[in-house]
Scaffold this motif. Sequence first.
Motif, PDB file in Angstrom:
ATOM      1  N   LEU A  15       0.833  -1.200   0.000  1.00 52.67           N
ATOM      2  CA  LEU A  15       0.000   0.000   0.000  1.00 52.67           C
ATOM      3  C   LEU A  15       0.871   1.255   0.000  1.00 52.67           C
ATOM      4  CD1 LEU A  15      -2.719  -1.054   2.599  1.00 52.67           C
ATOM      5  CD2 LEU A  15      -2.835  -1.201   0.097  1.00 52.67           C
ATOM      6  N   ARG A  16       1.975   1.191   0.741  1.00 51.95           N
ATOM      7  CA  ARG A  16       2.878   2.338   0.769  1.00 51.95           C
ATOM      8  C   ARG A  16       3.539   2.536  -0.611  1.00 51.95           C
ATOM      9  NH1 ARG A  16       0.574   1.454   4.914  1.00 51.95           N
ATOM     10  NH2 ARG A  16      -0.868   2.656   3.642  1.00 51.95           N
TER      11      ARG A  16
ATOM     12  N   ASP B 114       2.184  12.827  -3.108  1.00 49.20           N
ATOM     13  CA  ASP B 114       1.647  13.158  -1.790  1.00 49.20           C
ATOM     14  C   ASP B 114       0.201  13.637  -1.830  1.00 49.20           C
ATOM     15  OD1 ASP B 114       4.082  12.501  -0.692  1.00 49.20           O
ATOM     16  OD2 ASP B 114       4.783  14.574  -0.516  1.00 49.20           O
ATOM     17  N   ASP B 115      -0.170  14.427  -2.849  1.00 47.99           N
ATOM     18  CA  ASP B 115      -1.531  14.980  -2.870  1.00 47.99           C
ATOM     19  C   ASP B 115      -2.579  13.884  -2.981  1.00 47.99           C
ATOM     20  OD1 ASP B 115      -0.558  17.520  -2.612  1.00 47.99           O
ATOM     21  OD2 ASP B 115      -0.774  18.050  -4.737  1.00 47.99           O
ATOM     22  N   ASP B 116      -2.425  12.988  -3.954  1.00 44.64           N
ATOM     23  CA  ASP B 116      -3.405  11.913  -4.137  1.00 44.64           C
ATOM     24  C   ASP B 116      -3.374  10.941  -2.961  1.00 44.64           C
ATOM     25  OD1 ASP B 116      -4.175  13.018  -6.498  1.00 44.64           O
ATOM     26  OD2 ASP B 116      -3.266  11.510  -7.789  1.00 44.64           O
ATOM     27  N   ALA B 117      -2.181  10.627  -2.471  1.00 45.12           N
ATOM     28  CA  ALA B 117      -2.075   9.718  -1.329  1.00 45.12           C
ATOM     29  C   ALA B 117      -2.714  10.327  -0.091  1.00 45.12           C
ATOM     30  CB  ALA B 117      -0.617   9.375  -1.069  1.00 45.12           C
TER      31      ALA B 117
ATOM     32  N   ALA C 168      -5.724   8.723   2.012  1.00 43.29           N
ATOM     33  CA  ALA C 168      -5.375   8.436   3.410  1.00 43.29           C
ATOM     34  C   ALA C 168      -5.435   6.939   3.725  1.00 43.29           C
ATOM     35  CB  ALA C 168      -6.275   9.212   4.358  1.00 43.29           C
ATOM     36  N   LEU C 169      -4.880   6.128   2.842  1.00 43.71           N
ATOM     37  CA  LEU C 169      -4.862   4.687   3.098  1.00 43.71           C
ATOM     38  C   LEU C 169      -3.976   4.329   4.287  1.00 43.71           C
ATOM     39  CD1 LEU C 169      -4.723   3.114  -0.490  1.00 43.71           C
ATOM     40  CD2 LEU C 169      -6.715   3.469   0.982  1.00 43.71           C
ATOM     41  N   ASP C 170      -3.071   5.225   4.650  1.00 46.99           N
ATOM     42  CA  ASP C 170      -2.230   4.967   5.814  1.00 46.99           C
ATOM     43  C   ASP C 170      -2.997   5.082   7.128  1.00 46.99           C
ATOM     44  OD1 ASP C 170      -2.512   7.714   5.288  1.00 46.99           O
ATOM     45  OD2 ASP C 170      -0.709   8.194   6.423  1.00 46.99           O
ATOM     46  N   GLU C 171      -4.270   5.544   7.052  1.00 47.56           N
ATOM     47  CA  GLU C 171      -5.088   5.697   8.253  1.00 47.56           C
ATOM     48  C   GLU C 171      -6.192   4.647   8.372  1.00 47.56           C
ATOM     49  OE1 GLU C 171      -6.634   9.642   8.270  1.00 47.56           O
ATOM     50  OE2 GLU C 171      -4.665  10.606   8.277  1.00 47.56           O
ATOM     51  N   ILE C 172      -6.334   3.773   7.386  1.00 44.05           N
ATOM     52  CA  ILE C 172      -7.455   2.837   7.434  1.00 44.05           C
ATOM     53  C   ILE C 172      -7.274   1.821   8.561  1.00 44.05           C
ATOM     54  CG2 ILE C 172      -7.961   3.110   4.976  1.00 44.05           C
ATOM     55  CD1 ILE C 172      -6.679   0.379   4.488  1.00 44.05           C
ATOM     56  N   THR C 173      -8.407   1.372   9.085  1.00 46.17           N
ATOM     57  CA  THR C 173      -8.409   0.352  10.131  1.00 46.17           C
ATOM     58  C   THR C 173      -9.007  -0.963   9.631  1.00 46.17           C
ATOM     59  OG1 THR C 173     -10.528   1.231  10.929  1.00 46.17           O
ATOM     60  CG2 THR C 173      -8.524   2.037  11.993  1.00 46.17           C
ATOM     61  N   SER C 174      -9.619  -0.936   8.473  1.00 46.87           N
ATOM     62  CA  SER C 174     -10.167  -2.144   7.854  1.00 46.87           C
ATOM     63  C   SER C 174      -9.085  -2.856   7.064  1.00 46.87           C
ATOM     64  CB  SER C 174     -11.304  -1.773   6.909  1.00 46.87           C
ATOM     65  OG  SER C 174     -10.777  -1.183   5.716  1.00 46.87           O
TER      66      SER C 174
ATOM     67  N   VAL D 267       0.088  -4.085  -6.961  1.00 47.45           N
ATOM     68  CA  VAL D 267      -1.166  -3.455  -6.551  1.00 47.45           C
ATOM     69  C   VAL D 267      -1.324  -2.143  -7.312  1.00 47.45           C
ATOM     70  CG1 VAL D 267      -2.390  -2.344  -4.653  1.00 47.45           C
ATOM     71  CG2 VAL D 267      -1.208  -4.514  -4.274  1.00 47.45           C
ATOM     72  N   VAL D 268      -2.393  -2.031  -8.097  1.00 51.64           N
ATOM     73  CA  VAL D 268      -2.639  -0.809  -8.869  1.00 51.64           C
ATOM     74  C   VAL D 268      -3.873  -0.055  -8.396  1.00 51.64           C
ATOM     75  CG1 VAL D 268      -1.450  -1.671 -10.928  1.00 51.64           C
ATOM     76  CG2 VAL D 268      -3.924  -2.094 -10.645  1.00 51.64           C
ATOM     77  N   ALA D 269      -4.649  -0.667  -7.501  1.00 56.21           N
ATOM     78  CA  ALA D 269      -5.818   0.018  -6.935  1.00 56.21           C
ATOM     79  C   ALA D 269      -6.081  -0.564  -5.560  1.00 56.21           C
ATOM     80  CB  ALA D 269      -7.044  -0.147  -7.824  1.00 56.21           C
ATOM     81  N   ALA D 270      -6.482   0.306  -4.640  1.00 57.57           N
ATOM     82  CA  ALA D 270      -6.732  -0.148  -3.268  1.00 57.57           C
ATOM     83  C   ALA D 270      -7.776   0.741  -2.622  1.00 57.57           C
ATOM     84  CB  ALA D 270      -5.436  -0.124  -2.446  1.00 57.57           C
TER      85      ALA D 270
END
Length: 245
Positions: free
Chosen positions: A129-130, A138-141, A145-151, A162-165
Amino acid sequence: MSKDALLLRARGLWENLAGVPVSFAPMGGVNVAISPSSGLCPAGWAGVVALGGSVIVTVPTEDAAVIVREALGRLPAGAVVDGARVREVLPAAGVLGPAALSYVSPEGFRPVGTSGPVVEQLPCDHPELRLLERSVGDDDAGEAALDEITSPAFVVREHGRVVAAAGYRTWPDRTAHIGVLTASAARGRGLARTTGSATVAHALAAGLLPQWRARLPASRRVADALGFEELGFQLSVEIVRDLPG
């Protein structure tokens, strides 16, 4: 769940995030509250959330409250989340948004069929994911905010990468705040809808209210395709602290 029920739940969430007692007026209007620890905006900013024709605003200080009440009182309710209009009446050092706020019920959800790309689950802190985040900038990431997900993360691979998440962070009031990210070269092929659909299905199965926050038209179209109801907007304003005179 009806649109009115979705609106009631969404309003309850943002009233809770305000951090102080404030509510959306039933018949419309703008309510301003002083909340230095508001969850509507970055610390020290003014946070504006409009849902169903009513608006709540949080500000960090009494001085800011005086400025904001007077300024926003000159605008129609529909314009208080218009960044350009707000800049005309407020001394703004910075503006974030507006971002559309959309919600979906189990009955309204339109999932993607099983004939599309295979969706895989990864742990929320998986290194791939990183890698995806670094590939888009940075703007799109930051928006996803995938670095904040809990699921779990729901991902699509192409040629092993991985091309989509997508995934969600659990917010207060049993809300699932969804983030979706697609590699630049893989956009426009429905992968955001595919991963987003898997994420929404997981959130609904857990009894959560999915929330989709989007600035870009493409992201708003994905939410609409999945059955989300666009109920309002969020705007954050950094007010100039030291005004001349």
